[in-house]
Write a protein that holds these residues in place. Structure first.
Motif, mmCIF file in Angstrom:
data_model
loop_
_atom_site.group_PDB
_atom_site.id
_atom_site.type_symbol
_atom_site.label_atom_id
_atom_site.label_comp_id
_atom_site.label_asym_id
_atom_site.label_seq_id
_atom_site.Cartn_x
_atom_site.Cartn_y
_atom_site.Cartn_z
ATOM 1 N N ASN A 28 -11.582 11.997 -4.277
ATOM 2 C CA ASN A 28 -10.901 12.613 -5.426
ATOM 3 C C ASN A 28 -10.365 11.546 -6.376
ATOM 4 O O ASN A 28 -9.476 11.785 -7.170
ATOM 5 C CB ASN A 28 -9.785 13.549 -4.950
ATOM 6 C CG ASN A 28 -8.770 12.811 -4.083
ATOM 7 O OD1 ASN A 28 -8.828 11.593 -3.939
ATOM 8 N ND2 ASN A 28 -7.837 13.552 -3.519
ATOM 9 N N GLY A 50 -4.011 10.821 -3.199
ATOM 10 C CA GLY A 50 -3.328 12.050 -3.616
ATOM 11 C C GLY A 50 -2.011 12.293 -2.896
ATOM 12 O O GLY A 50 -0.980 12.583 -3.515
ATOM 13 N N MET A 51 -2.032 12.154 -1.613
ATOM 14 C CA MET A 51 -0.897 12.475 -0.750
ATOM 15 C C MET A 51 0.413 11.816 -1.191
ATOM 16 O O MET A 51 1.477 12.398 -1.101
ATOM 17 C CB MET A 51 -1.239 11.987 0.659
ATOM 18 C CG MET A 51 -0.216 12.282 1.683
ATOM 19 S SD MET A 51 -0.458 13.958 2.193
ATOM 20 C CE MET A 51 0.836 14.092 3.377
ATOM 21 N N GLU A 111 -1.879 -2.309 4.393
ATOM 22 C CA GLU A 111 -0.653 -3.061 4.638
ATOM 23 C C GLU A 111 -0.939 -4.467 5.161
ATOM 24 O O GLU A 111 -0.177 -5.399 4.913
ATOM 25 C CB GLU A 111 0.238 -2.307 5.633
ATOM 26 C CG GLU A 111 0.812 -0.996 5.091
ATOM 27 C CD GLU A 111 -0.130 0.186 5.233
ATOM 28 O OE1 GLU A 111 -1.283 -0.004 5.695
ATOM 29 O OE2 GLU A 111 0.281 1.313 4.889
ATOM 30 N N HIS A 132 -10.934 19.368 -1.987
ATOM 31 C CA HIS A 132 -10.992 19.381 -0.520
ATOM 32 C C HIS A 132 -11.270 20.797 -0.002
ATOM 33 O O HIS A 132 -11.912 20.973 1.026
ATOM 34 C CB HIS A 132 -9.666 18.907 0.093
ATOM 35 C CG HIS A 132 -9.305 17.474 -0.209
ATOM 36 N ND1 HIS A 132 -10.215 16.463 -0.256
ATOM 37 C CD2 HIS A 132 -8.094 16.894 -0.446
ATOM 38 C CE1 HIS A 132 -9.590 15.319 -0.513
ATOM 39 N NE2 HIS A 132 -8.304 15.549 -0.645
ATOM 40 N N ASP A 165 -10.934 9.038 0.153
ATOM 41 C CA ASP A 165 -11.473 7.800 -0.418
ATOM 42 C C ASP A 165 -10.522 6.626 -0.202
ATOM 43 O O ASP A 165 -10.936 5.528 0.171
ATOM 44 C CB ASP A 165 -11.790 7.971 -1.908
ATOM 45 C CG ASP A 165 -10.638 8.544 -2.705
ATOM 46 O OD1 ASP A 165 -10.082 9.571 -2.288
ATOM 47 O OD2 ASP A 165 -10.285 7.969 -3.750
ATOM 48 N N SER A 166 -9.225 6.859 -0.392
ATOM 49 C CA SER A 166 -8.274 5.759 -0.254
ATOM 50 C C SER A 166 -8.127 5.356 1.214
ATOM 51 O O SER A 166 -8.054 4.168 1.547
ATOM 52 C CB SER A 166 -6.917 6.159 -0.832
ATOM 53 O OG SER A 166 -6.003 5.106 -0.716
ATOM 54 N N THR A 167 -8.132 6.349 2.094
ATOM 55 C CA THR A 167 -8.032 6.048 3.522
ATOM 56 C C THR A 167 -9.284 5.309 4.000
ATOM 57 O O THR A 167 -9.216 4.427 4.856
ATOM 58 C CB THR A 167 -7.812 7.341 4.329
ATOM 59 O OG1 THR A 167 -6.639 7.980 3.827
ATOM 60 C CG2 THR A 167 -7.641 7.071 5.809
ATOM 61 N N TYR A 207 0.886 -1.154 0.000
ATOM 62 C CA TYR A 207 0.000 0.000 0.000
ATOM 63 C C TYR A 207 0.930 1.211 0.000
ATOM 64 O O TYR A 207 1.967 1.181 0.669
ATOM 65 C CB TYR A 207 -0.914 -0.017 1.238
ATOM 66 C CG TYR A 207 -1.838 1.174 1.292
ATOM 67 C CD1 TYR A 207 -2.929 1.260 0.431
ATOM 68 C CD2 TYR A 207 -1.591 2.235 2.155
ATOM 69 C CE1 TYR A 207 -3.758 2.370 0.444
ATOM 70 C CE2 TYR A 207 -2.416 3.344 2.170
ATOM 71 C CZ TYR A 207 -3.497 3.408 1.307
ATOM 72 O OH TYR A 207 -4.299 4.515 1.306
ATOM 73 N N PRO A 208 0.608 2.296 -0.751
ATOM 74 C CA PRO A 208 1.532 3.417 -0.846
ATOM 75 C C PRO A 208 1.837 4.042 0.505
ATOM 76 O O PRO A 208 0.988 4.033 1.399
ATOM 77 C CB PRO A 208 0.813 4.437 -1.739
ATOM 78 C CG PRO A 208 -0.362 3.751 -2.334
ATOM 79 C CD PRO A 208 -0.625 2.508 -1.542
ATOM 80 N N THR A 239 -8.385 9.150 -6.030
ATOM 81 C CA THR A 239 -6.972 8.767 -6.009
ATOM 82 C C THR A 239 -6.392 8.834 -4.605
ATOM 83 O O THR A 239 -7.030 9.337 -3.682
ATOM 84 C CB THR A 239 -6.157 9.684 -6.938
ATOM 85 O OG1 THR A 239 -4.859 9.136 -7.141
ATOM 86 C CG2 THR A 239 -5.984 11.083 -6.344
ATOM 87 N N CYS A 249 -4.039 14.363 1.868
ATOM 88 C CA CYS A 249 -3.882 15.789 1.532
ATOM 89 C C CYS A 249 -4.801 16.644 2.402
ATOM 90 O O CYS A 249 -4.435 17.726 2.843
ATOM 91 C CB CYS A 249 -4.210 16.036 0.065
ATOM 92 S SG CYS A 249 -2.946 15.453 -1.065
ATOM 93 N N TYR A 250 -6.002 16.126 2.638
ATOM 94 C CA TYR A 250 -7.001 16.908 3.366
ATOM 95 C C TYR A 250 -6.598 17.194 4.811
ATOM 96 O O TYR A 250 -7.232 18.011 5.467
ATOM 97 C CB TYR A 250 -8.365 16.184 3.324
ATOM 98 C CG TYR A 250 -8.259 14.738 3.729
ATOM 99 C CD1 TYR A 250 -7.873 13.775 2.801
ATOM 100 C CD2 TYR A 250 -8.468 14.342 5.044
ATOM 101 C CE1 TYR A 250 -7.707 12.447 3.175
ATOM 102 C CE2 TYR A 250 -8.309 13.030 5.417
ATOM 103 C CZ TYR A 250 -7.927 12.087 4.477
ATOM 104 O OH TYR A 250 -7.737 10.790 4.855
#
Ligand SMILES: Cc1ncc(C[n+]2csc(CCOP(=O)(O)OP(=O)(O)O)c2C)c(N)n1
Ligand code: SF4
Lengths: 536, 195
Positions: free
Chosen positions: A451, A455-456, A58, A356, A423-425, A27-28, A453, A381-382
Motif C-alpha cells: 500500500n 500504514g499501521m 531498528e 488489504h 510492504d514496509s514489514t 524505524y516507526p 506506506t 494493519c493487515y
C-alpha cells in the motif's frame, strides 16, 4: 524562558536538537514514532542539516548511529520496545565499542500493550548491556535527561539508554529549553582500534566497561534525578521509579508524602540510598511501570527483606500503574470501575476501501479447497485480517515472521503454506526470510500487500516503494512467479485465479496486491511519487 | 483553579483540535497543563480519549484518577458513558447527541440518551445541527467545546484566542467559522440550562 507544550516524545527530540545532535535514526513504532517525526518537521533540524530519514529497521538505525558516533558526531536512535530486540546485537556490542560522539538510545516501552504484542521492560536491556539508564518522571525530565545524556555518553565513553513508556511518550506538558549547543566536528576515534571488536580487543574493552561500573554507580548515587525525600512515618518506605512517582504524588495532592520516598530515575540503581531506605523503614514498597525490575533486586533470592510490589500482589503483576492502583497498595483503599453495560466495544477495523480487504477476500476464496490454518501473517494493519469478518490469518508473532513461519510449516509438510506481509514489514525483515525460502525452493506463496506506506503507525514512507519486484527477483524468485494485481472488487475473479495458480506451484511465489492506503491520499509527495513510478 | 477533563470520541472526530484549543487557552491564562492521549489505532474507527488536566497548581499525574474528573466532554453519546467511572460526584457530562455508528451492536439510541439523562449533571446537545447552522458541519467538535467551556473555569476569551492560534494556518475563514461554532455551543448551554 517561555515553555513549550510538548509530548514526552517531542521533548526528547527537542532536547537532542538543543544538545547538538547531528543525526537521528529510527524505524516507526508506537509509541516512539513522534520523536523522529518532530525532527523531520523541525526548522532547526533542517537548517542544521540533521539527518532524519527513516531507516529500514531498528538494527540498521542503531548501526548507522554507531557509525555517526564513530565519526565524532552526536546521534540518537529511537524505537518501540520490541524494536530493541531487533537491534539488540548492535546495541549490546556498542556498549563494548564505546562511543566517539555521544550516542543516546531511546526505548519507548508499552506496559498494558496499548499497541504492542508484549510489554517487555527494556531496562533489562540497559542492565544487560551494562550501561546507564535514565527514566524520566515527566516531560521536563525527559528533556533534561536527554540533554545531559549526550554529555555523559561522551564523558564515560558509553551509549546511554533513555527509557520511557507510552504514557509519557504521548502526554503533553510545558517544557523549558536549555542553551543550544553547536554540533561536534568530524573527528576519528583517538584509538583507531576502538571499534574493531576482535576478541583480543573486545576483551580489553569489556574489562574497561566492567571497570566503569563503579563510576556509573557513583554517578547514580549523586544523581540529581535520584532524590531521597525524608518522611516522618517510617512504617513504610517507597521506591518510585520514573513516571510512577507522579501516581504516588497525585495521592497527596498539595500535602507532603508522609513516608520516606526514594525516586529512582537513573540506573544502575543507587544502592547506598536504597540501603538507607531499607534500614530506616519497616517495609518498602516498590513502584515501577513495567516488570518488577528494581523490586526483584531489592527482594533478592533470599527474600529476607519486607518488600511489597508486583511480586507479592500489592500491585498487579502486569499492566500500567495509575494513581488508584498506587493508593490501594498504600492504604488498602479499593476502587471499582464500572462501565455502564449499554456501552459496547469498538474494535479497530480496516478502513473502508482498504486494499488489504480485497486481497483477503480473494485469498479466502482461493484457499477454500485446501482447508483452514495455513496463513502466516505479520505485523501491520493487515493483522486485523485475524478478526471478523475475515478470519483470514493464523499467526502474528514478530515483524518478518510470516515468511519464515510459512517456510517452517511447509518444511513440516503443511503445503501450500501462505505468508501475508506488508510492504514496509517486508523490507524491515522479510527479505532475508525470503532468501531462506528461495535457497530451498520451499513451496510457499508470499503475499506482499503493498500500500506504498507504513500504514499501521500513521503512514510513514516505506523503503519498499517502487522496489518490490526488483528486490524479489534479486533474491532469486522466478520472474514468472512474481504476480502483481490491483485489489478491487471488480478484479475479484482475476485475483482468485492468480492466487489459485500460485498455490499450485511447488516453489516460492510472490503475489503483490498493490493499491495505495486510503489514509495517505492527502500526502501530495507520495501521490506524485506513485504517479511518477507508474505504480497505480 | 483546577479542571480535570476527559475528552472522548472516535478516531477522526476532532478530539485533537479540542485538546489543542484548551491547551493553548490554558497557556494564555498562565495555567499548568498535562494532556495525555491514546494514539495508536485511531484511524481505524476505535474509541479515543484524552486526559486533560488544567490547574493553577503543579499537576502530578498525567492520568486523572477514577472519580475525579470535573467534566466529561464527549463528541459521541456512547463514548461519553465509557468514561463514567472517571466522573466525580459533582462532575458534569457534556455530550453530543449524534451517534457515530460503525459497529453492528451499537446500542439503541433512545436507551443511550435515557441513561445519560438519568445522571444528575448532564448536558446533551445536537452539535452537528448547530454546526451546520453556523456554516460548517465539521465544526461540530468546537460547538461541543463551546458548550463545555461553561464548565471550565477559564476566561471565554482565552478559548477564542486558542481557536485563533490553532486554526490560523487554515485561514481566517476557518478561524471565523470555528469562533462562531464556539459561541453557538456556549449560547446553547446558557439559554437552555439553569445552573
Ligand atoms: C520490531 C518492530 N518494529 C516496529 C513495530 C511497529 N509496527 C507495527 S506494524 C508496522 C509496519 C506496518 O507497515 P506495513 O508492513 O507496510 O503494513 P501496513 O500497516 O501498511 O498495512 C510497524 C512499523 C513493531 N511492531 N515491531
Ligand atoms: S490505514 Fe491504510 S492500510 Fe491501514 S487499514 Fe486504513 S487504508 Fe488500510
Amino acid at each position: 524562558m517561555e515553555k513549550l507544550l510538548l509530548l514526552g516524545d517531542e521533548a526528547i527530540a527537542q532536547a537532542a536538537l538543543d544538545a547538538g545532535m547531528s543525526g537521528m535514526y529510527a524505524y516507526p513504532g508506537t509509541p516512539s514514532t513522534e520523536i523522529m517525526e518532530f525532527i523531520q518537521h523541525s526548522k532547526m533540524a533542517k537548517e542544521n542539516n540533521v539527518h532524519s530519514i527513516w531507516s529500514a529497521n531498528e538494527k540498521t538505525s542503531m548501526e548507522s548511529a554507531i557509525g555517526m558516533s564513530y565519526a565524532g558526531k552526536r546521534t540518537m536512535v529511537a524505537m518501540k520496545h520490541v524494536g530493541l530486540n531487533v537491534a539488540a546485537d548492535a546495541f549490546l556490542n556498542a556498549a563494548i565499542t564505546g562511543v566517539n560522539g555521544g550516542l543516546v538510545v531511546v526505548t519507548a516501552d508499552d506496559p498494558s500493550m496499548h499497541s504492542s504484542q508484549n510489554e517487555q521492560d527494556n531496562r533489562f536491556y540497559g542492565k544487560f548491556a551494562l550501561i546507564p539508564i535514565f527514566e524520566p518522571v515527566n516531560q521536563q525530565d525527559a528533556y533534561n535527561m536527554v540533554y545531559d545524556a549526550f554529555e555523559m555518553s561522551e564523558k564515560f565513553n558509553v551509549p546511554i539508554l533513555i527509557r520511557i513508556t507510552t504514557r509519557l511518550a504521548h502526554s503533553r506538558a510545558g517544557v523549558a529549553r536549555r542553551e543550544v549547543k553547536l554540533h561536534n566536528k568530524i573527528t576519528l576515534p583517538k584509538n583507531p582500534r576502538q571499534f574493531v571488536l576482535l576478541p583480543s580487543i573486545a576483551k580489553v574493552q569489556y574489562k574497561q566497561l566492567l571497570d566503569n561500573q563503579s563510576k556509573f554507580e557513583e554517578n547514580s548515587e549523586k544523581s540529581i534525578y535520584n532524590i531521597y525525600e525524608d518522611g516522618s512515618d517510617k512504617s513504610l518506605g517507597i521506591i518510585a521509579c520514573g513516571i510512577s512517582y507522579n501516581y504516588l504524588k497525585e495521592n497527596y495532592n498539595d500535602t507532603k508524602i508522609p513516608f520516606p520516598v526514594l525516586r529512582v530515575c537513573q540506573y544502575p540503581v543507587p544502592k547506598e540510598q536504597i540501603k538507607k531506605l531499607m534500614a530506616e523503614c519497616k517495609e518498602v514498597l516498590v513502584l515501577e511501570d513495567g516488570y518488577p525490575f528494581v523490586e526483584e533486586m531489592v527482594k533478592g533470592i533470599l527474600d529476607k527483606e519486607p518488600v511489597k510490589g508486583r511480586l507479592d500482589g500489592s500491585l498487579p503483576r502486569d499492566g500500567e500503574l495509575n494513581p488508584n492502583i498506587v493508593k490501594r497498595a498504600i492504604t488498602g483503599e479499593k476502587f471499582i470501575v464500572e462501565i455502564p453495560k449499554i456501552v459496547q466495544n469498538r474494535p479497530p477495523a480496516l478502513c473502508k476501501g482498504c486494499g488489504h480487504i480485497d486481497a483477503y477476500l480473494a485469498l479466502n476464496k482461493a484457499l477454500i479447497k485446501y482447508g483452514e490454518g495455513r496463513v502466516f501473517a505479520d505485523i501491520g494493519c493487515y493483522t486485523l485480517g485475524a478478526l471478523e469478518p475475515y478470519n483470514a490469518i493464523n499467526s502474528c508473532v514478530d515483524m518478518g515472521a510470516s515468511i519464515t513461519m510459512a517456510k517452517g510449516a511447509a518444511d513440516a509438510g503443511l503445503v501450500p503454506a501462505v505468508a501475508v506481509i506488508g510492504d514496509s514489514t517486508f523490507t524491515h525483515s522479510g527479505m532475508t526470510g525470503l532468501l531462506d525460502a528461495v535457497v530451498e525452493n520451499s513451496p510457499i506463496t508470499v503475499i506482499i500487500s503493498d500500500n506504498f506506506t507504513t500504514g499501521m503507525t500513521g503512514g510513514q514512507n516505506s523503503h519498499a516503494l517502487g522496489r518490490l519486484e526488483k528486490i524479489c527477483e534479486g533474491i532469486g524468485v522466478e520472474p514468472e512467479h512474481i504476480r502483481v494485481f490491483h485489489p478491487t472488487s471488480k478484479n475479484f475473479d482475476e485475483m482468485v485465479s492468480i492466487i489459485e495458480e500460485e498455490l499450485q506451484y511447488k516453489g516460492v511465489s510472490v503475489i503483490i496486491p498493490r493499491r495505495q492506503c486510503v489514509q495517505t491520499m492527502k500526502n501530495k509527495d507520495l501521490v506524485a511519487k506513485v504517479k511518477e513510478l507508474k505504480l497505480n | 483553579m483546577k479542571s480535570d477533563i476527559i475528552l472522548a470520541g472516535v478516531g477522526g472526530q476532532g478530539i485533537v483540535s479540542i485538546a489543542a484549543t484548551i491547551g493553548t487557552a490554558a497557556l494564555i491564562e498562565g495555567l499548568n497543563l498535562k494532556q495525555s492521549e491514546v494514539h495508536g489505532m485511531s484511524q481505524r474507527g476505535g474509541d479515543v480519549s484524552s486526559n486533560m488536566r488544567v490547574s493553577s497548581n503543579e499537576i502530578a499525574s498525567d492520568l486523572i484518577p477514577y472519580g475525579q474528573a470535573d467534566l466529561i466532554l464527549s463528541v459521541e453519546p456512547m463514548e461519553a458513558l465509557r468514561y463514567l467511572p472517571f466522573l466525580s460526584e459533582s462532575g458534569w457530562l457534556v455530550t453530543n447527541s449524534e451517534p457515530f455508528i460503525n459497529i453492528d451492536n451499537y446500542p439503541n439510541l433512545d436507551e443511550l440518551l435515557e441513561k445519560i439523562k438519568s445522571l444528575p449533571r448532564n448536558v446533551i446537545i445536537n452539535a452537528d445541527k448547530i454546526a451546520a447552522e453556523v456554516g460548517s458541519r465539521r465544526s461540530s467538535n468546537i460547538v461541543m467545546l463551546g458548550a463545555a467551556s461553561h464548565f471550565i473555569d477559564m476566561d471565554f476569551d482565552a478559548f477564542k484566542k486558542g481557536i485563533t492560534q490553532i486554526f490560523a494556518k487554515k485561514g481566517t475563514e476557518t478561524v471565523d467559522v470555528n469562533i462562531k461554532a464556539l459561541e453557538a455551543g456556549r449560547k446553547f448551554v446558557e439559554e437552555n440550562y439553569k445552573f
